[in-house]
Design a protein around this motif. Sequence first.
Motif, PDB file in Angstrom:
ATOM      1  N   UNK A  82      22.427  42.351  33.697  1.00 11.67           N
ATOM      2  CA  UNK A  82      22.605  41.704  35.000  1.00 11.67           C
ATOM      3  C   UNK A  82      23.717  40.606  35.473  1.00 11.67           C
ATOM      4  N   UNK A  83      24.265  40.661  36.679  1.00 11.45           N
ATOM      5  CA  UNK A  83      25.538  39.794  36.668  1.00 11.45           C
ATOM      6  C   UNK A  83      24.729  38.358  36.605  1.00 11.45           C
ATOM      7  N   UNK A  84      25.760  37.460  36.309  1.00  7.80           N
ATOM      8  CA  UNK A  84      25.450  36.118  36.214  1.00  7.80           C
ATOM      9  C   UNK A  84      25.121  35.732  37.716  1.00  7.80           C
ATOM     10  N   UNK A 142      26.114  32.388  53.303  1.00  7.66           N
ATOM     11  CA  UNK A 142      25.891  34.057  52.988  1.00  7.66           C
ATOM     12  C   UNK A 142      27.416  34.612  53.124  1.00  7.66           C
ATOM     13  N   UNK A 143      28.303  34.041  54.002  1.00 12.89           N
ATOM     14  CA  UNK A 143      29.673  34.579  53.913  1.00 12.89           C
ATOM     15  C   UNK A 143      30.396  34.282  52.595  1.00 12.89           C
ATOM     16  N   UNK A 144      29.971  33.298  52.003  1.00 13.66           N
ATOM     17  CA  UNK A 144      30.763  32.737  50.548  1.00 13.66           C
ATOM     18  C   UNK A 144      30.043  33.599  49.614  1.00 13.66           C
ATOM     19  N   UNK A 145      28.843  33.877  49.801  1.00  5.38           N
ATOM     20  CA  UNK A 145      27.990  34.561  48.518  1.00  5.38           C
ATOM     21  C   UNK A 145      28.583  35.986  48.740  1.00  5.38           C
ATOM     22  N   UNK A 146      28.872  36.649  49.858  1.00 10.11           N
ATOM     23  CA  UNK A 146      29.528  37.954  49.967  1.00 10.11           C
ATOM     24  C   UNK A 146      31.033  37.661  49.411  1.00 10.11           C
ATOM     25  N   UNK A 147      31.817  36.860  49.515  1.00  8.92           N
ATOM     26  CA  UNK A 147      32.944  36.791  49.251  1.00  8.92           C
ATOM     27  C   UNK A 147      33.141  36.823  47.462  1.00  8.92           C
ATOM     28  N   UNK A 148      32.303  35.925  47.125  1.00  8.72           N
ATOM     29  CA  UNK A 148      32.300  35.749  45.519  1.00  8.72           C
ATOM     30  C   UNK A 148      31.671  37.178  45.309  1.00  8.72           C
ATOM     31  N   UNK A 149      30.744  37.840  45.741  1.00 12.55           N
ATOM     32  CA  UNK A 149      30.432  39.208  45.015  1.00 12.55           C
ATOM     33  C   UNK A 149      31.573  40.452  45.151  1.00 12.55           C
ATOM     34  N   UNK A 150      32.142  40.084  46.532  1.00 15.84           N
ATOM     35  CA  UNK A 150      33.312  41.062  46.546  1.00 15.84           C
ATOM     36  C   UNK A 150      34.389  40.866  45.635  1.00 15.84           C
ATOM     37  N   UNK A 203      34.667  39.235  42.896  1.00 13.18           N
ATOM     38  CA  UNK A 203      34.241  39.536  41.494  1.00 13.18           C
ATOM     39  C   UNK A 203      33.916  40.945  41.103  1.00 13.18           C
ATOM     40  N   UNK A 204      33.807  41.653  42.165  1.00 13.41           N
ATOM     41  CA  UNK A 204      33.156  43.264  41.806  1.00 13.41           C
ATOM     42  C   UNK A 204      31.871  43.027  41.498  1.00 13.41           C
ATOM     43  N   UNK A 205      31.053  42.055  42.022  1.00  6.68           N
ATOM     44  CA  UNK A 205      29.562  42.051  41.762  1.00  6.68           C
ATOM     45  C   UNK A 205      29.526  41.485  40.081  1.00  6.68           C
ATOM     46  N   UNK A 206      30.418  40.854  39.868  1.00  7.83           N
ATOM     47  CA  UNK A 206      30.150  40.350  38.493  1.00  7.83           C
ATOM     48  C   UNK A 206      29.497  39.088  38.265  1.00  7.83           C
ATOM     49  N   UNK A 207      29.580  38.298  39.569  1.00  7.01           N
ATOM     50  CA  UNK A 207      28.711  36.997  39.514  1.00  7.01           C
ATOM     51  C   UNK A 207      28.151  36.855  41.061  1.00  7.01           C
ATOM     52  N   UNK A 208      27.338  36.426  41.362  1.00  5.08           N
ATOM     53  CA  UNK A 208      26.467  36.411  42.391  1.00  5.08           C
ATOM     54  C   UNK A 208      25.936  34.793  42.911  1.00  5.08           C
ATOM     55  N   UNK A 217      36.764  32.391  32.756  1.00  5.07           N
ATOM     56  CA  UNK A 217      37.544  31.822  33.360  1.00  5.07           C
ATOM     57  C   UNK A 217      38.026  32.439  34.727  1.00  5.07           C
ATOM     58  N   UNK A 218      38.021  33.642  34.831  1.00  4.73           N
ATOM     59  CA  UNK A 218      38.728  34.321  36.126  1.00  4.73           C
ATOM     60  C   UNK A 218      37.255  34.104  37.265  1.00  4.73           C
ATOM     61  N   UNK A 219      36.120  34.519  36.703  1.00  2.83           N
ATOM     62  CA  UNK A 219      35.045  34.161  37.597  1.00  2.83           C
ATOM     63  C   UNK A 219      34.626  32.904  38.182  1.00  2.83           C
ATOM     64  N   UNK A 220      34.707  32.162  37.378  1.00  6.39           N
ATOM     65  CA  UNK A 220      34.637  30.386  37.480  1.00  6.39           C
ATOM     66  C   UNK A 220      35.748  30.326  38.577  1.00  6.39           C
ATOM     67  N   UNK A 221      36.798  30.605  38.479  1.00  3.50           N
ATOM     68  CA  UNK A 221      37.955  30.390  39.605  1.00  3.50           C
ATOM     69  C   UNK A 221      37.581  31.020  40.832  1.00  3.50           C
TER      70      UNK A 221
END
Length: 314
Positions: free
Chosen positions: A9-11, A30-38, A40-45, A236-240
């Motif tokens: 499962x994605x972090x 909600x927009x922020x959450x969608x941006x993070x998912x997009x 990161x390719x769904x790698x973090x939510x 590091x890339x997901x954190x950024x």
Amino acid sequence: LLLSLPSFAAPQLRIGTLAPKASPWGQVFETWAKAVSAKSGGAVELQFFYNGQQGDEAAMVGKMKSGQLHGAAVTSIGLSKIYKPILALQLPGLFSSWAQLDRARDAMKAEFEKGVSDAGFRLAGWGDVGIVYFLSKGVDVKAPANLQGKKPYMWRDDATQPTLFQVIGGVTPVPLNVPEVLPQLNTGAINVVMSSALAAEQLQWSSKLDTILPDPAVFSVGAVVLSSKQLDALPADLRQIVLDTGKVAASALTTRIRNEDAASLGRLKQKMTVLSPSADDKAKWAGVYKQTRQRLAQGTFSPELVTKLEGLAN
């Protein structure tokens, strides 16, 4: 064979807030959450819990410290549970415009963010709650003395409001957490609140109130804070991605909330009795606010911090 394979499962960063999902804050989150998912390719939510589902702000900060939550969108009240000096931005009567608040916050930002960092958190982005006014039902609070004998709501975790009501004298505030306010308004257990127009609308308080004193008492701010431990556990890339999109969300939120808050104030003025305090009334409020700041500088905050903020406000 397929059933025996492990699932990955994605972090997920669990973030609490008092704001309703349909509110301007919730829409941006909600927009922020969608941006993070997009990005990161769904790698973090990001998973947001709205309407105080995780408790009041002090409870959310406690859950962040225990690892039950990974972040929270909080006002200065919640921030004060991480680094108390931030609450000094909410000293009553300190600012008379957003420009003054911005100048002071920018000047103190490095110190405040270091305090948050030293406590084990990362400030993902500053935000605003709105300009705080006195809103009431059947009570005219043109002057401080008009609060005597009334039943004002006081946020249980606010370290400044008790001193304000003590300075006024003859006031017995009702300490509550935010989710408790609407039921108490319904029963008449409280008849005065200090709130921004936008927050009062979104939390449904304004429908229970009929009078407003349109002179700013406080310019209310907040921020999204994340657990450093949880962030550091991400690659590091997901954190950024989380931090970069968080800054964009915070910037968009600042502009939107200020505009929405001004629009809310306009709507409330159309529905409520708008008080017009005299010059003498205004002078009495200024005196109460100054005395409150002086008392708070004798223990709650350092005298140097209060003096510095007052200087930045001028």
